[in-house]
Design a protein around this motif. Structure first.
Motif, PDB file in Angstrom:
ATOM      1  N   LEU A  90      43.405  33.008  35.184  1.00 33.59           N
ATOM      2  CA  LEU A  90      43.362  34.321  35.846  1.00 33.59           C
ATOM      3  C   LEU A  90      41.931  34.767  36.142  1.00 33.59           C
ATOM      4  CD1 LEU A  90      45.851  36.849  34.139  1.00 33.59           C
ATOM      5  CD2 LEU A  90      45.898  35.949  36.471  1.00 33.59           C
ATOM      6  N   ALA A  91      40.996  34.421  35.245  1.00 32.75           N
ATOM      7  CA  ALA A  91      39.629  34.958  35.372  1.00 32.75           C
ATOM      8  C   ALA A  91      38.638  33.924  35.869  1.00 32.75           C
ATOM      9  CB  ALA A  91      39.174  35.507  34.009  1.00 32.75           C
ATOM     10  N   GLY A 118      41.413  42.432  42.346  1.00 30.11           N
ATOM     11  CA  GLY A 118      41.038  42.656  40.942  1.00 30.11           C
ATOM     12  C   GLY A 118      39.961  41.721  40.442  1.00 30.11           C
ATOM     13  N   GLN A 119      39.230  41.051  41.349  1.00 30.77           N
ATOM     14  CA  GLN A 119      38.193  40.099  40.910  1.00 30.77           C
ATOM     15  C   GLN A 119      36.863  40.827  40.710  1.00 30.77           C
ATOM     16  OE1 GLN A 119      39.068  37.084  40.173  1.00 30.77           O
ATOM     17  NE2 GLN A 119      41.121  37.187  41.067  1.00 30.77           N
ATOM     18  N   TYR A 191      46.474  41.474  37.486  1.00 28.23           N
ATOM     19  CA  TYR A 191      45.128  41.877  37.083  1.00 28.23           C
ATOM     20  C   TYR A 191      45.066  43.348  36.673  1.00 28.23           C
ATOM     21  CZ  TYR A 191      43.595  37.417  38.938  1.00 28.23           C
ATOM     22  OH  TYR A 191      43.417  36.069  39.139  1.00 28.23           O
TER      23      TYR A 191
END
Ligand code: S3P
Length: 457
Positions: A90-91, A118-119, A191
């Protein structure tokens, strides 16, 4: 305005389709576009590797693949239709050094907006001249309600997504039927802090929900409401098998209804019920279609995509008033459907389909223009089309030959290629290069069932 897309298709290519009156055979169409995009996107943010089999090697899906590489994801293609995605978690995505160019692909742009909102880094999304005209606020607005910071150019791309926004869950009732908007919100929800809830007023394709579950994400579906809690990791999907694209099969289903006196079978087609409204519409018209479902794989959780072989035989078609409840379930199939309507006995009326005006072209206007060239009477409505069919069976009339502007829209181009099955003279269909955005190999496959189709220019 941004620089033009590097993926802009040339406009010089055209089809010449000579009249023929019979198709037959047994074919498979390439992999599903919607599912191929999603497999790439979810594979990219999963923990570990995902193998995608039956991937659609079309320009749209390759735009998503290239964008993910620019975001730091290792993607290999051991064959044209097999893709290996090394998920970064996810990250794990990184900023792209250049704007992400998504070509003609609306699905890629809208789903990427959800993924990138959401990054911790900024992103810019651009596309070709068609995509740069398409509406993006439908995604940007609910994402802003989640805390995202997104700029559009009067509602259109380029889309600038400012990073480091802390997303929070929202409770959102979709104001329009759009799987792309729904999917963007579900990706952003991964996110977001809290449980996002998305309510659909009309059921749209549910590939994202199914595939999220396949990647181990817990998602609640309560009637028309979908709930997803943020922060859930995606476990690598193992192998995602992409079925044949129903929307590509649609051209051959209609071709079979018009001209398969001995039958035409399209094998291994994705038959998710949120996609197959065309079959219901054609059956209401009296079409001779038999769907033979494949047995689900042992241990199937129900999350995977149902597939079937579709057998079609030519027969009499009668005009209908299309139930508005079927519109979202057949949204990409209307160009092909309008050709069936034009070949039917009596009038066909479609309403509640204003979304067709904001696809790769204004599909209502493009179809009305092309059908009028073929000598078919039709009336353009604000949200649909009324088509006076030329009749089928012994009383069948024939379309005039002529020159059709596809408006650089892949589905308009393919629909009019099928119209050659009822034409009395050759059709020239202009500006067809974008067929490669969804259906590589269309001409070869069409010729294999009997169409006299040539690509020139
Ligand atoms: C798609 C959703 C539909 C469809 C498009 C693909 C998807 O668009 O027309 O070709 O993959 O989610 P909308 O969400 O705009 O209806």
């Amino acid at each position: 305005m941004s620089r033009p897309s590097q993926l802009e298709a040339g406009t010089a290519r055209h089809y010449v389709a000579a009249p023929v009156s019979r198709v037959q055979g047994r074919i498979e169409v390439p992999g599903d576009k919607s599912i191929s995009h999603r497999a790439l996107l979810l594979g990219a943010i999963a923990d570990g590797a995902t193998r995608i089999e039956g991937f659609l090697p079309s320009e749209d899906c390759l735009a998503t693949l290239t964008a993910l590489r620019a975001l730091g994801v290792a993607v290999q293609r051991p064959s044209d239709t097999t893709v290996q995605v090394q998920g970064v978690g996810l990250a794990g995505l990184h900023a792209s050094t250049a704007p992400l160019d998504l070509g003609n692909a609306g699905t890629a742009m809208r789903l990427m907006m959800g993924l990138l909102a959401g990054q911790p880094f900024d992103s810019t999304l651009v596309g070709d001249s068609s995509l740069m005209r398409r509406p993006m606020e439908r995604v940007a607005q609910p994402l802003r309600a989640m805390g995202a910071r997104i700029d559009t150019q009067q509602g259109h791309p380029p889309v600038l997504i400012h990073g480091a926004a802390a997303l929070r869950a929202i409770d959102y009732a979709l104001p329009l039927a759009s799987a792309q908007v729904k999917s963007a919100l579900l990706l952003a929800a991964l996110y977001a802090h809290g449980t996002t809830s998305v309510l659909e007023s009309v059921q749209t394709r549910d590939h994202t929900e199914r595939m999220l579950q396949q990647f181990g994400v817990r998602l609640e579906r309560r009637g028309a409401r979908i709930e997803l809690s943020g922060g859930q990791p995606l476990t690598a999907g193992g192998t995602v098998r992409v079925p044949g694209d129903f929307s590509s099969a649609a051209f051959f289903i209609v071709a079979g209804c018009l001209a398969a006196s001995e039958g035409l079978t399209i094998c291994n087609v994705g038959c998710n019920p949120t996609r197959t409204g065309l079959l219901q519409m054609l059956k209401l018209m009296g079409a001779n279609i038999h769907v033979q479902p494949h047995a689900p794989a042992p241990g199937d959780s129900g999350a995977s995509e149902p597939t079937a072989d579709i057998h079609v035989r030519a027969g009499l078609l009668r005009g209908i008033r299309v139930p508005e409840s079927l519109v979202a379930l057949s949204i990409d199939e209307f160009p092909a459907f309008f050709i069936a309507a034009a070949a039917a006995e009596g009038q066909t009326v479609v309403t509640g389909a204003a979304e067709l005006r904001v696809k790769e072209s204004d599909r209502l206007a493009a179809m009305a223009q092309g059908l009028t060239t073929l000598g078919v009477q039709c009336e353009l409505l604000p949200d649909g089309l009324c088509v006076q069919g030329l009749g089928s069976g012994a009383a069948a009339g024939r379309f005039d030959g002529g020159r059709i502007d596809s408006h650089a829209d892949h589905r308009i181009a393919m629909a009019f290629a099928i119209a050659s099955l009822r034409a009395r003279g050759p059709l020239q269909i202009d500006d067809v290069a974008n067929v490669a955005t969804s259906f590589p190999g269309f001409v070869t496959l069409a010729r294999s069932v009997g169409l006299a189709l040539q690509e020139q220019g």
